[in-house]
Design a protein around this motif. Structure first.
Motif, PDB file in Angstrom:
ATOM      1  N   LEU A  16       0.562   5.984   9.797  1.00  0.00           N
ATOM      2  CA  LEU A  16      -0.678   5.253   9.497  1.00  0.00           C
ATOM      3  C   LEU A  16      -0.352   3.837   9.014  1.00  0.00           C
ATOM      4  CD1 LEU A  16      -3.734   5.080   9.100  1.00  0.00           C
ATOM      5  CD2 LEU A  16      -3.407   6.030   6.825  1.00  0.00           C
ATOM      6  N   SER A  81       3.950  10.672   4.597  1.00  0.00           N
ATOM      7  CA  SER A  81       2.519  10.731   4.865  1.00  0.00           C
ATOM      8  C   SER A  81       1.801  11.572   3.829  1.00  0.00           C
ATOM      9  CB  SER A  81       2.238  11.321   6.253  1.00  0.00           C
ATOM     10  OG  SER A  81       3.388  11.549   6.987  1.00  0.00           O
ATOM     11  N   MET A 151      -6.391   1.140  -1.388  1.00  0.00           N
ATOM     12  CA  MET A 151      -6.567   1.567   0.013  1.00  0.00           C
ATOM     13  C   MET A 151      -5.941   0.539   0.970  1.00  0.00           C
ATOM     14  SD  MET A 151     -10.162   2.295   2.025  1.00  0.00           S
ATOM     15  CE  MET A 151     -10.805   0.636   1.868  1.00  0.00           C
ATOM     16  N   GLU A 154      -5.264  -0.736   6.943  1.00  0.00           N
ATOM     17  CA  GLU A 154      -5.104   0.128   8.119  1.00  0.00           C
ATOM     18  C   GLU A 154      -6.050   1.325   8.035  1.00  0.00           C
ATOM     19  OE1 GLU A 154      -2.760  -1.467   6.627  1.00  0.00           O
ATOM     20  OE2 GLU A 154      -1.527  -2.357   8.175  1.00  0.00           O
ATOM     21  N   SER A 155      -6.251   1.852   6.817  1.00  0.00           N
ATOM     22  CA  SER A 155      -7.169   2.975   6.652  1.00  0.00           C
ATOM     23  C   SER A 155      -8.598   2.521   6.929  1.00  0.00           C
ATOM     24  CB  SER A 155      -7.087   3.541   5.229  1.00  0.00           C
ATOM     25  OG  SER A 155      -5.804   4.071   5.009  1.00  0.00           O
ATOM     26  N   LEU A 258      -9.770  12.068   1.324  1.00  0.00           N
ATOM     27  CA  LEU A 258     -10.648  10.997   1.812  1.00  0.00           C
ATOM     28  C   LEU A 258     -12.045  11.112   1.207  1.00  0.00           C
ATOM     29  CD1 LEU A 258      -9.545  10.845   5.576  1.00  0.00           C
ATOM     30  CD2 LEU A 258      -8.853   9.350   3.687  1.00  0.00           C
TER      31      LEU A 258
END
Ligand SMILES: NC(=O)c1ccc[n+]([C@@H]2O[C@H](COP(=O)([O-])OP(=O)(O)OC[C@H]3O[C@@H](n4cnc5c(N)ncnc54)[C@H](OP(=O)(O)O)[C@@H]3O)[C@@H](O)[C@H]2O)c1
Length: 304
Positions: A16, A81, A151, A154-155, A258
């Motif tokens: 990610l 990750s 955060m 990319e997220s 999330l």
């Protein structure tokens, strides 16, 4: 042993944020020897090897693998990750780093940890594991440098790219909460700078954000500026987002994380501004606008 051996970078294939992959590239550019740890042989491993890294394959949840890959390294970046075994991997790394006699362990954490205490944790097991992992590393007595990003941009792009492309809208349950996402590339620049010369940084905790904390309407305006077309923000009910995440079939650990991140945004807990990127690298953090301009394709392209 002197510090001139290879620098170990875990999670180097990248998924990610790919912080490990970018760190590997930045260290190689500086002429430093890098041992890049990946989980499997694939194209990403081949690319790391072609770039000049020593590629080693292993599982961060297997103590014997970790012992093998850390052996001979005095500087380590530890990151992997978001996953259920994160705390276990952190403690395995701590045990191995003590055994090997690592001189600097750069630990990826999260900014939410800054607001956590015994009586105030969050429902995200990932965030709790980072909080506990930081404590375990402190008890270990190892020379640690802690990286706490907010955060990643990319997220945000992952959450918003498709709806921006299809409907010109960012649809997230962040309410009026402000946010200040940071580019993983900036996080990697911080990590690489620390690994290149860890001495002055040992024991430090670096909080990393972008340059501006703003609500999602203002974030949408930065998307508009970058893409030369109108992008708006729609606040969606948290339950709708949770249903969507379940529909996508993400691992439960990630979904729970999330959902918590969305709730914390709504509660204003991502309204943070920290200068870690500039303090360590001497360059300001990337803005939303600059990041989206670089990744315009993921949002359906830029109008000329
Ligand atoms: N994303 C955000 O918004 C955000 C914000 C703040 C902090 N963080 C923190 O950043 C970290 C993630 O960094 P990132 O985005 O750079 O990571 P990433 O791109 O997702 O890559 C991590 C790598 O870890 C590898 N990996 C996973 N499990 C492993 C195992 N058991 N053994 C060996 N390797 C393993 C993966 O290998 P494969 O690809 O082969 O599976 C992957 O290449 C997490 O600690 C997260 O909490 C993230």
């Amino acid at each position: 042993m002197a510090d001139n051996g290879s620098i170990l970078v875990t999670g180097a294939a990248g998924q990610l944020g790919a912080v490990g992959r970018t760190v590997t590239g930045l260290l190689l550019e500086r002429g430093l020897p890098v041992r890049a740890m990946v989980r499997r042989e694939d194209d990403r491993a081949a690319a790391l090897r072609a770039a000049g890294a020593e590629v080693v394959v292993g599982d961060l949840l297997e103590p014997a693998d970790v012992s093998r890959v850390v052996s001979g390294c005095r500087r380590v970046y530890f990151g992997m990750s978001v996953s259920a075994g994160y705390l276990e991997a952190t403690v395995i790394m701590a045990a191995v780093a003590r055994d090997v006699g690592v001189h600097a362990l750069v630990n990826m954490s999260q900014m939410t940890v800054s607001q956590m205490s015994l009586r105030h944790t969050t429902p995200s097991r990932q965030q709790r594991q980072h909080w506990l992992g930081e404590q375990a590393l402190a008890w270990s007595g190892l020379p640690v440098v802690t990286i706490r990003p907010t955060m990643f941009l990319e997220s945000l792009l992952l959450f918003a790219g498709l709806t921006v492309r299809d409907r010109g809208r960012i649809e997230l349950p962040f309410g009026r909460g402000k946010t200040n996402p940071v580019a993983a590339a900036d996080v990697a620049r911080v990590v690489a700078a620390v690994l290149a010369d860890p001495g002055p940084h040992l024991g430090q905790i670096y909080e990393l954000t972008g340059p501006r904390s703003q609500d999602m309407h203002a974030v949408a305006r930065e998307f508009s500026d970058a893409l030369h077309r109108e992008v708006t923000y729609a606040d969606i009910p948290p339950e709708a987002w949770e249903r969507e995440l379940h529909r996508e079939g993400l691992p439960e650990h990630l979904t729970e994380h999330l959902v918590t991140m969305g709730a914390l945004h709504r509660a204003g807990r991502y309204d943070r501004l920290a200068d870690g990127v500039e303090r360590v690298t001497g360059r300001p953090a990337m803005s939303v606008r600059a990041f989206v301009a670089l990744h315009a394709e993921a949002c359906g392209g830029r109008r000329s």
